[in-house]
Design a protein around this motif. Structure first.
Motif, PDB file in Angstrom:
ATOM      1  N   VAL A 174       3.144 -35.722 -14.909  1.00 51.81           N
ATOM      2  CA  VAL A 174       3.974 -35.977 -16.088  1.00 51.81           C
ATOM      3  C   VAL A 174       3.119 -35.729 -17.327  1.00 51.81           C
ATOM      4  CG1 VAL A 174       5.298 -37.702 -17.352  1.00 51.81           C
ATOM      5  CG2 VAL A 174       5.290 -37.743 -14.857  1.00 51.81           C
ATOM      6  N   GLY A 175       3.702 -35.053 -18.295  1.00 51.51           N
ATOM      7  CA  GLY A 175       2.977 -34.783 -19.529  1.00 51.51           C
ATOM      8  C   GLY A 175       3.911 -34.360 -20.633  1.00 51.51           C
ATOM      9  N   ASP A 208      -1.707 -35.738 -20.129  1.00 47.76           N
ATOM     10  CA  ASP A 208      -1.151 -35.492 -21.449  1.00 47.76           C
ATOM     11  C   ASP A 208      -2.244 -35.612 -22.505  1.00 47.76           C
ATOM     12  OD1 ASP A 208       0.839 -34.902 -23.270  1.00 47.76           O
ATOM     13  OD2 ASP A 208       1.436 -36.983 -23.519  1.00 47.76           O
ATOM     14  N   SER A 209      -2.839 -34.488 -22.863  1.00 50.25           N
ATOM     15  CA  SER A 209      -3.849 -34.462 -23.903  1.00 50.25           C
ATOM     16  C   SER A 209      -3.669 -33.176 -24.721  1.00 50.25           C
ATOM     17  CB  SER A 209      -5.253 -34.500 -23.294  1.00 50.25           C
ATOM     18  OG  SER A 209      -6.224 -34.374 -24.304  1.00 50.25           O
ATOM     19  N   MET A 240       9.943 -35.325 -21.718  1.00 51.88           N
ATOM     20  CA  MET A 240       8.689 -35.172 -20.986  1.00 51.88           C
ATOM     21  C   MET A 240       8.805 -34.002 -20.025  1.00 51.88           C
ATOM     22  SD  MET A 240       8.846 -38.301 -18.255  1.00 51.88           S
ATOM     23  CE  MET A 240       9.864 -39.426 -19.155  1.00 51.88           C
ATOM     24  N   PHE A 241       7.659 -33.479 -19.630  1.00 51.60           N
ATOM     25  CA  PHE A 241       7.583 -32.398 -18.656  1.00 51.60           C
ATOM     26  C   PHE A 241       7.128 -33.024 -17.343  1.00 51.60           C
ATOM     27  CE2 PHE A 241       5.268 -28.928 -16.542  1.00 51.60           C
ATOM     28  CZ  PHE A 241       6.276 -27.984 -16.494  1.00 51.60           C
ATOM     29  N   VAL A 242       7.906 -32.810 -16.274  1.00 51.93           N
ATOM     30  CA  VAL A 242       7.599 -33.365 -14.962  1.00 51.93           C
ATOM     31  C   VAL A 242       7.517 -32.217 -13.970  1.00 51.93           C
ATOM     32  CG1 VAL A 242       8.386 -34.940 -13.149  1.00 51.93           C
ATOM     33  CG2 VAL A 242       8.855 -35.473 -15.535  1.00 51.93           C
ATOM     34  N   VAL A 243       6.456 -32.215 -13.159  1.00 49.28           N
ATOM     35  CA  VAL A 243       6.277 -31.141 -12.186  1.00 49.28           C
ATOM     36  C   VAL A 243       5.763 -31.720 -10.864  1.00 49.28           C
ATOM     37  CG1 VAL A 243       3.932 -30.594 -12.963  1.00 49.28           C
ATOM     38  CG2 VAL A 243       5.269 -28.847 -11.816  1.00 49.28           C
ATOM     39  N   ALA A 244       6.240 -31.148  -9.761  1.00 51.05           N
ATOM     40  CA  ALA A 244       5.811 -31.575  -8.428  1.00 51.05           C
ATOM     41  C   ALA A 244       6.006 -30.426  -7.455  1.00 51.05           C
ATOM     42  CB  ALA A 244       6.619 -32.782  -7.968  1.00 51.05           C
ATOM     43  N   ASP A 245       5.359 -30.518  -6.329  1.00 53.05           N
ATOM     44  CA  ASP A 245       5.585 -29.559  -5.242  1.00 53.05           C
ATOM     45  C   ASP A 245       6.833 -30.038  -4.513  1.00 53.05           C
ATOM     46  OD1 ASP A 245       5.631 -28.094  -2.862  1.00 53.05           O
ATOM     47  OD2 ASP A 245       3.448 -27.948  -2.780  1.00 53.05           O
ATOM     48  N   ASN A 246       7.976 -29.456  -4.815  1.00 50.40           N
ATOM     49  CA  ASN A 246       9.247 -29.939  -4.281  1.00 50.40           C
ATOM     50  C   ASN A 246       9.331 -29.881  -2.763  1.00 50.40           C
ATOM     51  OD1 ASN A 246      10.247 -30.596  -6.769  1.00 50.40           O
ATOM     52  ND2 ASN A 246      11.244 -28.635  -7.080  1.00 50.40           N
ATOM     53  N   LEU A 247       8.722 -28.892  -2.154  1.00 48.59           N
ATOM     54  CA  LEU A 247       8.767 -28.821  -0.691  1.00 48.59           C
ATOM     55  C   LEU A 247       7.971 -29.952  -0.069  1.00 48.59           C
ATOM     56  CD1 LEU A 247       8.426 -24.994  -0.055  1.00 48.59           C
ATOM     57  CD2 LEU A 247      10.469 -26.413   0.109  1.00 48.59           C
TER      58      LEU A 247
END
Length: 66
Positions: free
Chosen positions: A24-25, A3-4, A38-45
């Motif tokens: 997270v960012g 987060d910048s 917040m924005f959360v992202v992951a490789d769900n598989l």
């Protein structure tokens, strides 16, 4: 945590692809409610299924060796 805003650094789906990490960012206070956005992202598989199964297996092995 990625987060910048000044450096335009945020978690992106392509950045988290094929990793076990969750990015997270873009964290900010919600002015309309007592909340945080917040924005959360992951490789769900990978993170959601395969890696969780791997972590559970590790716990089972540790407990059986204790």
């Amino acid at each position: 945590l990625l987060d910048s805003p000044e450096g335009h650094v945020y978690p992106m789906p392509m950045t988290m692809r094929n990793t076990k990490y969750v990015g997270v960012g873009r964290i900010c206070k919600d002015r309309t409610a007592n909340a945080v956005n917040m924005f959360v992202v992951a490789d769900n598989l990978l993170r959601g299924a395969a890696y969780n199964a791997y972590e559970i297996l590790e716990c089972v092995i540790r407990r059986s060796n204790a």
